[in-house]
Enzyme design. Sequence first.
Site, short mmCIF file in Angstrom:
data_model
loop_
_atom_site.label_atom_id
_atom_site.label_comp_id
_atom_site.label_asym_id
_atom_site.label_seq_id
_atom_site.Cartn_x
_atom_site.Cartn_y
_atom_site.Cartn_z
N HIS A 194 -6.04 7.72 11.67
CA HIS A 194 -5.78 6.28 11.54
C HIS A 194 -4.31 5.99 11.21
CE1 HIS A 194 -10.31 5.21 10.72
NE2 HIS A 194 -10.07 5.54 11.96
N ARG B 282 0.84 -1.22 0.00
CA ARG B 282 0.00 0.00 0.00
C ARG B 282 0.87 1.26 0.00
NH1 ARG B 282 -4.52 0.11 4.29
NH2 ARG B 282 -5.09 1.92 3.05
N ASN C 159 -20.18 13.29 -0.86
CA ASN C 159 -19.84 11.88 -1.07
C ASN C 159 -20.44 11.40 -2.38
OD1 ASN C 159 -18.43 9.73 0.29
ND2 ASN C 159 -20.37 8.67 0.61
P1 OAD Z 1 -15.04 3.20 2.72
O1 OAD Z 1 -14.48 2.33 1.67
O2 OAD Z 1 -15.79 2.56 3.84
O3 OAD Z 1 -16.01 4.28 2.07
C1 OAD Z 1 -15.63 5.04 0.95
C2 OAD Z 1 -16.71 6.05 0.66
O4 OAD Z 1 -16.26 6.87 -0.41
C3 OAD Z 1 -18.05 5.44 0.22
O5 OAD Z 1 -19.12 6.06 0.92
C4 OAD Z 1 -18.13 5.78 -1.28
O6 OAD Z 1 -19.47 6.07 -1.71
C5 OAD Z 1 -17.28 7.05 -1.35
N1 OAD Z 1 -16.64 7.25 -2.66
C6 OAD Z 1 -16.13 6.34 -3.51
N2 OAD Z 1 -15.60 6.93 -4.60
C7 OAD Z 1 -15.77 8.28 -4.42
C8 OAD Z 1 -15.45 9.42 -5.19
N3 OAD Z 1 -14.82 9.34 -6.36
N4 OAD Z 1 -15.79 10.64 -4.70
C9 OAD Z 1 -16.42 10.75 -3.50
N5 OAD Z 1 -16.75 9.70 -2.74
C10 OAD Z 1 -16.44 8.48 -3.19
O7 OAD Z 1 -13.82 4.11 3.27
P2 OAD Z 1 -13.71 4.93 4.63
O8 OAD Z 1 -15.02 5.50 5.02
O9 OAD Z 1 -12.57 5.86 4.48
O10 OAD Z 1 -9.66 2.05 8.63
O11 OAD Z 1 -13.32 3.79 5.65
C11 OAD Z 1 -13.08 4.12 6.99
C12 OAD Z 1 -12.01 3.24 7.57
O12 OAD Z 1 -12.31 1.86 7.33
C13 OAD Z 1 -10.64 3.39 6.93
O13 OAD Z 1 -9.90 4.47 7.44
C14 OAD Z 1 -9.98 2.09 7.23
C15 OAD Z 1 -11.12 1.18 6.88
O14 OAD Z 1 -11.12 -0.07 7.42
C16 OAD Z 1 -8.66 1.31 9.09
O15 OAD Z 1 -7.97 0.60 8.37
C17 OAD Z 1 -8.47 1.44 10.57
#
Ligand code: OAD
Length: 231
Positions: free
Chosen positions: A108, A58, A200
Amino acid sequence: MSAGNIVILTGAGISAESGLGTFRDKGGLWENVALEEVATPEAFARDPARVHGFYNSRRKGAARAAPNAAHDALARLERGWAGEVLVVTQNVDNLHSRAGTTNLLHMHGALHRARCAGCDHKWDAPAVMAPEDPCPSCAAPSTRPDIVWFGEMPHHMHEIFTALAAAELFVAIGTSGAVYPAAGFAAEARRLGARTLELNLAPSDVICDFDDARHGPATRVVPDWVAEMLG
Ligand code: OAD
């Protein structure tokens, strides 16, 4: 609005158009890798080489990626806004700082940082880390990526809650609202008097905690919103 303080929470969606995959979208990282095998303290204790390998890969991907128009727009907002703009990111890439954001908290952790599991010393991570690497401070072979794993306390929680209490506006960008405590920031900010806005691709799991929302790709909705804010 007046030039009050703004707290912005970002997630994997803001880096998606830089080519870095999200976690829970279709084809996302957690569909291909079991998080219990790479993102918990137990996984690291069981198989540190596997965990280092996952983060080495990564780290390489993040180094190849470039900030996109959404990261750039947030850096512009920080420079142009009269109040304080704080970016709290769940992302472990360094695209916000490479775009020019300086008031930034990595809740994180960060791929580009290493940490000693023994003495807690932190330093810049080399491109490739291995279990036998010695800590530069105490020499113990107990180095780990400075990543917050499931079951661990996120970094900077006191600073984040202090900033939420002083915010006039809370904005969440590109995050699904599936992982706490970050998923609870909108509700908390609103309870403390801030207006809340979601930017989002699609409505998140916590959409009910936002006063306003704009849905679309980050490279479009974030620069548009920043342009409106800066007039
Ligand atoms: P997620 O993968 O859970 O969510 C990504 C979000 O981004 C979703 O709601 C999508 O709809 C949105 N998305 C995708 N493409 C996009 C774009 N081009 N423009 C705008 N939005 C878009 O990721 P996180 O919410 O960041 O933690 O996940 C939270 C945590 O879960 C991470 O920090 C990580 C993970 O497990 C750890 O590893 C501790």
